[in-house]
Design a protein around this motif. Structure first.
Motif, PDB file in Angstrom:
ATOM      1  N   UNK A  70       0.838  -1.208   0.000  1.00  0.00           N
ATOM      2  CA  UNK A  70       0.000   0.000   0.000  1.00  0.00           C
ATOM      3  C   UNK A  70       0.874   1.260   0.000  1.00  0.00           C
ATOM      4  N   UNK A  71       1.874   1.292   0.858  1.00  0.00           N
ATOM      5  CA  UNK A  71       2.753   2.462   0.925  1.00  0.00           C
ATOM      6  C   UNK A  71       3.531   2.647  -0.382  1.00  0.00           C
ATOM      7  N   UNK A  72       3.964   1.547  -0.968  1.00  0.00           N
ATOM      8  CA  UNK A  72       4.695   1.627  -2.236  1.00  0.00           C
ATOM      9  C   UNK A  72       3.841   2.179  -3.373  1.00  0.00           C
ATOM     10  N   UNK A  73       2.555   1.898  -3.322  1.00  0.00           N
ATOM     11  CA  UNK A  73       1.689   2.366  -4.402  1.00  0.00           C
ATOM     12  C   UNK A  73       1.131   3.770  -4.162  1.00  0.00           C
ATOM     13  N   UNK A  74       1.203   4.262  -2.935  1.00  0.00           N
ATOM     14  CA  UNK A  74       0.606   5.565  -2.640  1.00  0.00           C
ATOM     15  C   UNK A  74       1.603   6.582  -2.075  1.00  0.00           C
ATOM     16  N   UNK A  75       2.890   6.263  -2.057  1.00  0.00           N
ATOM     17  CA  UNK A  75       3.856   7.132  -1.392  1.00  0.00           C
ATOM     18  C   UNK A  75       3.916   8.549  -1.971  1.00  0.00           C
ATOM     19  N   UNK A  76       3.587   8.721  -3.223  1.00  0.00           N
ATOM     20  CA  UNK A  76       3.655  10.065  -3.813  1.00  0.00           C
ATOM     21  C   UNK A  76       2.515  10.971  -3.357  1.00  0.00           C
ATOM     22  N   UNK A  77       1.525  10.404  -2.681  1.00  0.00           N
ATOM     23  CA  UNK A  77       0.402  11.215  -2.199  1.00  0.00           C
ATOM     24  C   UNK A  77       0.641  11.772  -0.795  1.00  0.00           C
ATOM     25  N   UNK A  78       1.701  11.304  -0.132  1.00  0.00           N
ATOM     26  CA  UNK A  78       1.972  11.750   1.232  1.00  0.00           C
ATOM     27  C   UNK A  78       2.691  13.094   1.244  1.00  0.00           C
ATOM     28  N   UNK A  79       2.386  13.899   2.256  1.00  0.00           N
ATOM     29  CA  UNK A  79       3.197  15.082   2.488  1.00  0.00           C
ATOM     30  C   UNK A  79       4.426  14.647   3.293  1.00  0.00           C
TER      31      UNK A  79
END
Length: 145
Positions: A70-79
């Motif tokens: 999950x983190x690998x697929x969504x990491x660009x959305x985190x501040x």
């Protein structure tokens, strides 16, 4: 060094204490801050390990793997705060892995290391962009001083 790192995990499981690289604010604020979700998830998963029930380790590591994916697929959305929280959570998973040694359930080293690498790379990129933005804001003032 390994003993010290493993003592952090024991503190977390036995005494609900935090390792020194996580400030208490991160946990207390996790219920109200969306960007702290990875760290809140990690703390919930650690509670699962504390029960020592049969099959818990297998379930724990399946959830860790899903969290890495999950983190690998969504990491660009985190501040940047989300990146820090996710990296802290991944470091805790790594502590668990080191403390357990190699088992049939916890063979997720590549996923953990790869996800940390992604997080830190994105955090570095975000901080560099902030730095460039701040320099561009300050530039006009340099000419008038």
């Amino acid at each position: 060094m390994a003993r010290i790192l493993c003592s952090y995990l024991k503190m977390m499981l036995d005494y609900n204490a935090l390792p020194p690289f996580i400030h208490l604010y991160w946990i207390s604020a996790s219920s109200s801050k969306e960007f702290l979700e990875p760290l809140a998830n990690c703390m919930s998963l650690l509670g699962m390990l504390g029960t020592r029930a049969r099959g818990t380790a297998s379930l724990f590591w399946r959830n860790v793997r899903m969290e890495c994916d999950h983190l690998s697929s969504t990491y660009t959305t985190f501040n940047k705060y989300g990146m820090i929280a996710a990296t802290q959570a991944l470091l805790i998973y790594m502590l668990v892995r080191v403390a357990e040694g190699e088992t049939e359930n916890n063979n997720h080293d590549a996923a953990l290391l790869g996800t940390v690498t992604l997080m830190l790379g994105e955090l570095r990129r975000q901080l560099q962009c902030e730095s460039v933005d701040m320099e561009s804001v300050d530039m006009p003032y340099m000419y008038f001083v």
